[in-house]
Design a protein around this motif. Structure first.
Motif, PDB file in Angstrom:
ATOM      1  N   GLN A  12       1.034  -1.250  -0.111  1.00 29.19           N
ATOM      2  CA  GLN A  12      -0.189   0.010   0.068  1.00 29.19           C
ATOM      3  C   GLN A  12       0.859   1.185  -0.038  1.00 29.19           C
ATOM      4  O   GLN A  12       0.376   2.208  -0.902  1.00 29.19           O
ATOM      5  CB  GLN A  12      -0.974  -0.020   1.327  1.00 29.19           C
ATOM      6  CG  GLN A  12      -1.992  -0.930   1.011  1.00 29.19           C
ATOM      7  CD  GLN A  12      -2.953  -0.593  -0.126  1.00 29.19           C
ATOM      8  OE1 GLN A  12      -2.848  -1.528  -1.091  1.00 29.19           O
ATOM      9  NE2 GLN A  12      -3.580   0.601  -0.243  1.00 29.19           N
ATOM     10  N   THR A  43      -6.685   0.851  -5.711  1.00 30.94           N
ATOM     11  CA  THR A  43      -5.894   1.141  -4.582  1.00 30.94           C
ATOM     12  C   THR A  43      -6.980   2.043  -3.604  1.00 30.94           C
ATOM     13  O   THR A  43      -6.386   1.914  -2.476  1.00 30.94           O
ATOM     14  CB  THR A  43      -4.870   2.160  -4.862  1.00 30.94           C
ATOM     15  OG1 THR A  43      -5.503   3.398  -5.506  1.00 30.94           O
ATOM     16  CG2 THR A  43      -3.806   1.590  -5.920  1.00 30.94           C
ATOM     17  N   TYR A 164      -8.214  -4.442  -2.142  1.00 34.18           N
ATOM     18  CA  TYR A 164      -7.064  -3.691  -2.673  1.00 34.18           C
ATOM     19  C   TYR A 164      -6.479  -4.399  -3.724  1.00 34.18           C
ATOM     20  O   TYR A 164      -5.834  -5.638  -3.782  1.00 34.18           O
ATOM     21  CB  TYR A 164      -6.181  -3.244  -1.604  1.00 34.18           C
ATOM     22  CG  TYR A 164      -6.889  -2.605  -0.545  1.00 34.18           C
ATOM     23  CD1 TYR A 164      -6.710  -1.040  -0.401  1.00 34.18           C
ATOM     24  CD2 TYR A 164      -7.526  -2.982   0.484  1.00 34.18           C
ATOM     25  CE1 TYR A 164      -7.560  -0.268   0.383  1.00 34.18           C
ATOM     26  CE2 TYR A 164      -8.131  -2.304   1.727  1.00 34.18           C
ATOM     27  CZ  TYR A 164      -7.945  -0.948   1.511  1.00 34.18           C
ATOM     28  OH  TYR A 164      -8.720  -0.134   2.426  1.00 34.18           O
ATOM     29  N   ASP A 166      -2.907  -4.329  -6.075  1.00 33.19           N
ATOM     30  CA  ASP A 166      -1.703  -3.869  -6.639  1.00 33.19           C
ATOM     31  C   ASP A 166      -1.190  -4.478  -7.784  1.00 33.19           C
ATOM     32  O   ASP A 166      -1.272  -5.455  -7.915  1.00 33.19           O
ATOM     33  CB  ASP A 166      -0.642  -4.195  -5.546  1.00 33.19           C
ATOM     34  CG  ASP A 166       0.829  -3.943  -5.628  1.00 33.19           C
ATOM     35  OD1 ASP A 166       0.704  -2.916  -6.473  1.00 33.19           O
ATOM     36  OD2 ASP A 166       1.613  -4.266  -5.373  1.00 33.19           O
TER      37      ASP A 166
END
Ligand SMILES: *[C@@H]1O[C@H](CO)[C@@H](O)[C@H](O)[C@H]1NC(C)=O
Ligand SMILES: *[C@@H]1O[C@H](CO)[C@@H](O)[C@H](O)[C@H]1NC(C)=O
Ligand SMILES: *[C@@H]1O[C@H](CO)[C@@H](O)[C@H](O)[C@H]1NC(C)=O
Ligand SMILES: *[C@@H]1O[C@H](CO)[C@@H](O)[C@H](O)[C@H]1NC(C)=O
Length: 280
Positions: A12, A43, A164, A166
């Motif tokens: 993060q 995100t 989330y 990535d």
């Protein structure tokens, strides 16, 4: 899965500093429209037309002006050069919203809060009983509403999940879903199927998520001790170890004394034999 949590947060952090998810590029004084405010889907970072140091201030018409941020959340906010003046951190009892548009008083239970910003919510009167590492002074922001983490056994709970994503190095996407609920922690967790608070499970019980375990660590579907747990040595183990060390030391001393004694006797015998021969 403590290591994966650490990995997740470092990801993060990494993401927040990536140019790829940077906010808009309009500097202070430029025109912006709040219609373009959105949350980055992977995100969950909130983005506007304005750059990292400004927010979109609207007064009157629909079009706004990018205005320097009036507050900051982080000790070291992103986008500022060393030596540049940074906006202040909000004092206790107030919070800085994600856009940095100025400190606001804490929100009452039921009010609207921003994603995962538990600290925007006013604490419950019995905060000292409800507070845990999974909420902020007993308050939690679920489905954008401030609530108290006060539901107990058998009561209905709200389960909020946020995924989330990535982009990760070289096209391989890493995603992680974070579950949050309003059960009283750490004694209870929100069951995914029944949406009811259930007591957290002891060591060795089967689990799906860390929250289900008393130890807050679910690995390979079993509740286990977190890896950072210190090793407990029971008193009998300490006593046994001490006895072993003392016995080993005593044995060494006794052996040395015996060897020395034997050598002395040997030498005395040799001397005696020598005198014997001389006096013959
Ligand atoms: C608002 O912005 C839009 C596009 O950014 C522009 O077309 C429009 O003329 C602007 N309106 C005003 C009142 O400035
Ligand atoms: C929780 O509330 C108490 C009392 O208002 C306050 O002193 C404390 O700093 C708060 N805890 C956190 C983590 O802010
Ligand atoms: C939890 O807090 C809410 C909001 O104040 C309240 O309505 C509810 O009755 C509380 N539940 C319990 C179990 O205390
Ligand atoms: C997450 O929440 C959404 C609705 O908010 C739901 O449709 C989805 O099934 C949930 N995901 C998991 C893994 O529970």
């Amino acid at each position: 899965m403590v290591w994966s949590r650490a990995l997740f947060w470092s990801l993060q952090l990494f993401l927040v500093s990536l140019p790829l998810v940077q906010s808009g590029s309009v500097p202070a004084g430029g025109a912006c429209s709040t219609d373009n405010n959105h949350v980055e889907s992977s995100t969950k970072k909130s983005l506007t037309d304005c750059d990292d140091k400004t927010f979109c201030l609207v007064s009157g018409s629909t079009n706004g002006t990018c205005t320097p941020k009036k507050c900051r959340r982080d000790e070291f906010p992103f986008g500022y050069n060393p030596g540049e003046t940074i906006p202040p951190i909000c004092s206790q009892g107030t919070f800085c919203p994600d856009d940095g548009s100025g400190c606001q008083p804490l929100i009452d239970v039921g009010g609207t809060c921003e994603l995962s910003r538990d600290e925007q919510c006013k604490q419950p009167p019995n905060w000292d009983k409800l507070s845990s590492h999974l909420n902020f002074n007993g308050s939690i922001c679920l489905h954008s509403r401030c609530m108290y983490a006060n539901a107990t056994i058998g009561q209905r709970c709200l389960l909020d999940n946020t995924t989330y994503v990535d982009p990760g190095p070289g096209d391989q996407q890493v995603s992680r879903t974070v579950f949050r609920d309003n059960c009283r922690t750490p004694s209870f967790f929100c069951d995914q199927t029944y949406l009811q608070c259930l007591p957290t499970k002891p060591l060795g019980a089967s689990c799906l998520r860390d929250q289900e375990c008393q130890t807050y660590n679910c690995e390979n579907s079993v509740c286990v001790y977190p890896p950072e747990t210190p090793l407990h040595v029971s008193p009998w183990q300490t006593v046994l170890t001490i006895i072993c060390i003392i016995s080993a030391m005593a044995a060494t001393c006794i052996t040395l004394v015996l060897v020395h004694q034997r050598q002395r006797l040997e030498r005395r015998r040799e001397l005696r034999e020598y005198y014997h021969e001389q006096s013959r």
